[in-house]
Design an enzyme around this catalytic site. Sequence first.
Site, PDB file in Angstrom:
ATOM      1  N   LYS A   1       0.832  -1.219   0.000  1.00  0.00           N
ATOM      2  CA  LYS A   1       0.000   0.000   0.000  1.00  0.00           C
ATOM      3  C   LYS A   1       0.853   1.249   0.000  1.00  0.00           C
ATOM      4  O   LYS A   1       0.474   2.260  -0.591  1.00  0.00           O
ATOM      5  CB  LYS A   1      -0.940   0.002   1.208  1.00  0.00           C
ATOM      6  CG  LYS A   1      -1.969  -1.087   1.096  1.00  0.00           C
ATOM      7  CD  LYS A   1      -3.346  -0.600   1.434  1.00  0.00           C
ATOM      8  CE  LYS A   1      -4.347  -1.554   0.830  1.00  0.00           C
ATOM      9  NZ  LYS A   1      -5.561  -1.699   1.524  1.00  0.00           N
TER      10      LYS A   1
ATOM     11  N   LYS B   1     -10.793  -4.414  -4.460  1.00  0.00           N
ATOM     12  CA  LYS B   1     -11.774  -3.337  -4.594  1.00  0.00           C
ATOM     13  C   LYS B   1     -11.185  -2.158  -5.344  1.00  0.00           C
ATOM     14  O   LYS B   1     -11.881  -1.392  -5.968  1.00  0.00           O
ATOM     15  CB  LYS B   1     -12.168  -2.823  -3.210  1.00  0.00           C
ATOM     16  CG  LYS B   1     -12.793  -3.821  -2.310  1.00  0.00           C
ATOM     17  CD  LYS B   1     -12.828  -3.267  -0.877  1.00  0.00           C
ATOM     18  CE  LYS B   1     -13.048  -4.363   0.135  1.00  0.00           C
ATOM     19  NZ  LYS B   1     -12.264  -4.191   1.345  1.00  0.00           N
TER      20      LYS B   1
ATOM     21  N   LYS C   1      -4.101 -10.113  -6.922  1.00  0.00           N
ATOM     22  CA  LYS C   1      -5.342 -10.386  -6.207  1.00  0.00           C
ATOM     23  C   LYS C   1      -6.494  -9.532  -6.747  1.00  0.00           C
ATOM     24  O   LYS C   1      -6.282  -8.370  -7.074  1.00  0.00           O
ATOM     25  CB  LYS C   1      -5.077 -10.022  -4.738  1.00  0.00           C
ATOM     26  CG  LYS C   1      -6.091 -10.468  -3.757  1.00  0.00           C
ATOM     27  CD  LYS C   1      -5.787  -9.898  -2.383  1.00  0.00           C
ATOM     28  CE  LYS C   1      -6.175  -8.440  -2.282  1.00  0.00           C
ATOM     29  NZ  LYS C   1      -6.252  -7.881  -0.942  1.00  0.00           N
TER      30      LYS C   1
HETATM   31  P1  TYM Z   1     -10.423  -6.508   3.184  1.00  0.00           P
HETATM   32  O1  TYM Z   1     -11.515  -5.534   3.405  1.00  0.00           O
HETATM   33  O2  TYM Z   1      -9.329  -6.143   2.260  1.00  0.00           O
HETATM   34  O3  TYM Z   1     -11.002  -7.881   2.725  1.00  0.00           O
HETATM   35  C1  TYM Z   1     -12.089  -8.468   3.415  1.00  0.00           C
HETATM   36  C2  TYM Z   1     -11.967  -9.976   3.464  1.00  0.00           C
HETATM   37  O4  TYM Z   1     -12.014 -10.516   2.155  1.00  0.00           O
HETATM   38  C3  TYM Z   1     -10.853 -11.275   1.883  1.00  0.00           C
HETATM   39  N1  TYM Z   1     -10.467 -11.030   0.497  1.00  0.00           N
HETATM   40  C4  TYM Z   1     -10.199 -11.988  -0.392  1.00  0.00           C
HETATM   41  N2  TYM Z   1     -10.225 -13.323  -0.297  1.00  0.00           N
HETATM   42  C5  TYM Z   1      -9.917 -14.024  -1.402  1.00  0.00           C
HETATM   43  N3  TYM Z   1      -9.574 -13.461  -2.583  1.00  0.00           N
HETATM   44  C6  TYM Z   1      -9.549 -12.121  -2.725  1.00  0.00           C
HETATM   45  N4  TYM Z   1      -9.233 -11.566  -3.882  1.00  0.00           N
HETATM   46  C7  TYM Z   1      -9.866 -11.318  -1.602  1.00  0.00           C
HETATM   47  N5  TYM Z   1      -9.954  -9.986  -1.391  1.00  0.00           N
HETATM   48  C8  TYM Z   1     -10.330  -9.825  -0.106  1.00  0.00           C
HETATM   49  C9  TYM Z   1      -9.800 -10.749   2.857  1.00  0.00           C
HETATM   50  O5  TYM Z   1      -8.807 -11.708   3.112  1.00  0.00           O
HETATM   51  C10 TYM Z   1     -10.637 -10.447   4.073  1.00  0.00           C
HETATM   52  O6  TYM Z   1     -10.872 -11.616   4.804  1.00  0.00           O
HETATM   53  N6  TYM Z   1      -7.957  -5.674   7.424  1.00  0.00           N
HETATM   54  C11 TYM Z   1      -9.040  -6.401   6.823  1.00  0.00           C
HETATM   55  C12 TYM Z   1     -10.368  -6.079   7.438  1.00  0.00           C
HETATM   56  C13 TYM Z   1     -10.406  -6.268   8.915  1.00  0.00           C
HETATM   57  C14 TYM Z   1     -10.406  -7.500   9.620  1.00  0.00           C
HETATM   58  C15 TYM Z   1     -10.449  -7.151  10.996  1.00  0.00           C
HETATM   59  C16 TYM Z   1     -10.366  -8.837   9.214  1.00  0.00           C
HETATM   60  C17 TYM Z   1     -10.452  -5.259   9.829  1.00  0.00           C
HETATM   61  N7  TYM Z   1     -10.466  -5.816  11.087  1.00  0.00           N
HETATM   62  C18 TYM Z   1     -10.434  -8.136  11.978  1.00  0.00           C
HETATM   63  C19 TYM Z   1     -10.372  -9.809  10.208  1.00  0.00           C
HETATM   64  C20 TYM Z   1     -10.399  -9.473  11.588  1.00  0.00           C
HETATM   65  C21 TYM Z   1      -9.102  -6.048   5.344  1.00  0.00           C
HETATM   66  O7  TYM Z   1      -8.612  -5.041   4.928  1.00  0.00           O
HETATM   67  O8  TYM Z   1      -9.805  -6.916   4.601  1.00  0.00           O
END
Ligand code: TYM
Length: 333
Positions: free
Chosen positions: A115, A200, A197
């Site tokens: 990032k 969003k 990957k």
């Molecule tokens: P985030 O918002 O980027 O993604 C949310 C969840 O979706 C999964 N994910 C994916 N899995 C498979 N393939 C993909 N292309 C893909 N893109 C996203 C991510 O692994 C995630 O599980 N920091 C975290 C959000 C968060 C969180 C937490 C997660 C905040 N607090 C506490 C677990 C526990 C994040 O940015 O995920």
Amino acid sequence: MDEAKKRILSGIKPSGDLTLGSYLGAIKNWVALADSCDCYYCMADMHAITVRQDPAELRRRTVSQLAQNIACGLDPKKNVVFIQSHVPAHAQLGWVLDCYTMFGELSRMTQFKDKSAKNADNINAGLFTYPSLMAADILLYQADLVPVGEDQKQHVELTRDIAHRFNTIYGEVFKMPEPWIPKVGARIMSLQDPQSKMSKSEQDTGGCICLMDSPESIMRAFKRAVTDSDTRVCYDPDGKKGISNLLNIYCAAAGITIPQAEKEFENKGYGAFKTAVGEAVVEMLRPIREEAGKLLGDKAYLAEVYRDGAMRASQTAGRTLRKVYKKVGFVER
Ligand code: TYM
């Protein structure tokens, strides 16, 4: 609460609309765990502002994400579904954990490195300490399991290190959480660049499918998905990244194994395969999109859900925060 039930916490940041990656990597599994576990799911809006957001868009996406989570099958009566910024304990524990997280540990996080390379003009302190806020999210709820996609595994592992460090000094304050990564769908790749990957941040490029996309745009994206010059539909994540990604998506959507899918498309060619993957995804997402659309028309209901979620989450989070404040030596109010 049933004491034998495992406690789950997970979150998604509303920094973009929900994608097929977040659905297959996370939400689908949240729903699967919801009946047998005691679950807390947050809309991680505080995490979203590590990158500049348009305020009105962030508000819209946060509520829309909540509606889509419910439409995916999360029952807000059985699960605690809430907005992170509504529960101040996240920021409060986040600060304490910042003081128990090492500079070197945060510097090694691959997401921080990625990032900061992408946002070179805004490498803010929040982007750097993001993993200790995420550790606070998890540890506040004494979670046993954290269902996430592959890319978040490193953050959950750091959470364990922080919890271990804190517990070694003060006794057993935090439960040790385990990442829960699905066998299929843990890393969905971009349809336009299967080396990276699906995320969003690549909306509008054709590489990313959003849960609210129309069937026509989903079919178009799959038909244009990047593959290779071969014609065999077979799983080879090193040599045939595009086809392997489509196979993963197809298997997750159709609920079948890779060998079953390979057999189904033996001698069929890429065109028929891409159409079938698109159709499977359209059918998987159709009820979600329709239900989310209805829910979004009922803002009062959604507000009731997040207010109730904030109240229930605050009770659990408050218990852990009080314990932590006492341990570190803060005077009780
Ligand atoms: P985030 O918002 O980027 O993604 C949310 C969840 O979706 C999964 N994910 C994916 N899995 C498979 N393939 C993909 N292309 C893909 N893109 C996203 C991510 O692994 C995630 O599980 N920091 C975290 C959000 C968060 C969180 C937490 C997660 C905040 N607090 C506490 C677990 C526990 C994040 O940015 O995920």
